[in-house]
Design a protein around this motif. Structure first.
Motif, PDB file in Angstrom:
ATOM      1  N   GLN A 182       1.026  -1.050  -0.121  1.00  9.86           N
ATOM      2  CA  GLN A 182       0.122   0.146  -0.602  1.00  9.86           C
ATOM      3  C   GLN A 182       1.118   1.192  -0.070  1.00  9.86           C
ATOM      4  N   ALA A 183       1.913   1.161   0.804  1.00  5.41           N
ATOM      5  CA  ALA A 183       3.014   2.559   1.274  1.00  5.41           C
ATOM      6  C   ALA A 183       3.016   3.047  -0.332  1.00  5.41           C
ATOM      7  N   VAL A 184       3.658   1.580  -1.663  1.00  4.63           N
ATOM      8  CA  VAL A 184       4.027   2.337  -2.560  1.00  4.63           C
ATOM      9  C   VAL A 184       2.841   2.775  -3.636  1.00  4.63           C
ATOM     10  N   LEU A 185       1.303   1.921  -3.386  1.00  3.45           N
ATOM     11  CA  LEU A 185       0.145   3.358  -3.602  1.00  3.45           C
ATOM     12  C   LEU A 185       0.250   4.148  -3.615  1.00  3.45           C
ATOM     13  N   ASP A 186       0.242   4.459  -2.532  1.00  2.00           N
ATOM     14  CA  ASP A 186       0.769   6.693  -1.966  1.00  2.00           C
ATOM     15  C   ASP A 186       1.177   7.352  -2.144  1.00  2.00           C
ATOM     16  N   SER A 187       2.927   6.295  -3.043  1.00  2.00           N
ATOM     17  CA  SER A 187       3.627   7.416  -2.785  1.00  2.00           C
ATOM     18  C   SER A 187       3.988   8.085  -4.467  1.00  2.00           C
ATOM     19  N   ASN A 188       4.877   8.926  -4.263  1.00  2.00           N
ATOM     20  CA  ASN A 188       5.162   9.483  -5.551  1.00  2.00           C
ATOM     21  C   ASN A 188       5.402   8.728  -6.799  1.00  2.00           C
TER      22      ASN A 188
END
Length: 256
Positions: A182-188
């Motif tokens: 999920q952190a990747v999806l929310d990343s720039n």
């Protein structure tokens, strides 16, 4: 105008009717549908129906549920009544799904994000394209397949393997459909690695997505469903008769 991430069945049909031209040679369709790709399945759930009681651990089948029958009948009607989507026979005459897409014989179709632009086939789409999540009716639903990384408990070089897997997971590739973190999806980084419409469709699909485990039962039922629906398109069976037939075949197998 392009569809949006909150479009409905009515929006889909209206756009398809505006675009379809059955008098063209070969015909031009608003939608390129292909039951072999299971693109009808989300419609069942979008209509409040179901194929099984649980997509994760099914115990009973519900092909004869009224909402399921209504959804599949609507999908088939895009070909048999509305004329905005090719029948299986018409799709074969166009050379199959990939040829119909690349040959621009239809304006819309359903498929995984990972094949956008021709990534999976290696045949670049020779036209401008956009991506949105699937339409909704009673509710929203789409099928998702997420890439997962697994580290075995018996791995000898555990710490280096963990560091490598973490690195891969945190550096999204444009060729993947949806990253597993999920952190990747929310990343720039994810946004930068994908076009804005691709990233938005991926995020929207996660909200409404469900997976179907690739079990032997699914493969068997898929074959029966294909055979039954072929008889629907040929006029030998109604949708209700076809789905009732599959229900009778699938229930005993699932019980095992």
């Amino acid at each position: 105008a392009y569809p949006t991430n909150n479009w409905t069945w009515d929006d889909l049909l209206e756009a398809a009717q505006r675009i379809a031209d059955p008098t063209a040679d070969p015909p031009l369709y608003g939608i390129i549908g292909d039951m072999a790709r299971a693109d009808f399945v989300p419609f069942v759930y979008q209509n409040g129906g179901a194929l099984v009681d649980s997509l994760v651990a099914p115990k009973s089948v519900s092909f004869d549920d009224p909402a399921t029958i209504e959804a599949v009948d609507w999908y088939v009607g895009l070909s048999l009544r509305q004329g905005v989507m090719p029948t299986p026979t018409e799709l074969r005459q166009l050379g199959g799904f990939e040829s119909a897409v690349v040959g621009q014989r239809g304006a819309m179709w359903f498929g995984p994000l990972s094949e956008r632009g021709g990534l999976l086939s290696g045949i670049e789409w020779p036209f401008n394209w956009g991506v949105v999540a699937e339409p909704g009716r009673v509710q929203r639903m789409t099928l998702i397949s997420m890439r997962t990384y697994v580290l075995g408990a018996g791995t000898e070089a555990f710490q280096p393997a963990w560091q490598w897997m973490t690195y891969v997971a945190m550096h999204p590739s444009p060729s993947l459909n949806i990253p597993p973190v999920q952190a990747v999806l929310d990343s720039n980084e994810f946004t930068a690695a994908n076009r804005p419409d691709v990233a938005a469709a991926a995020l929207e699909s996660l909200k409404i997505g469900h997976t179907i485990p690739p079990t032997t039962w699914v493969d068997s039922v898929g074959n029966w469903l294909g055979q039954a629906m072929a008889r629907v398109y040929s006029g030998d069976l109604s949708v209700e008769q076809a789905l009732t037939q599959v229900q009778e075949q699938a229930a005993p197998l699932l019980g095992q």
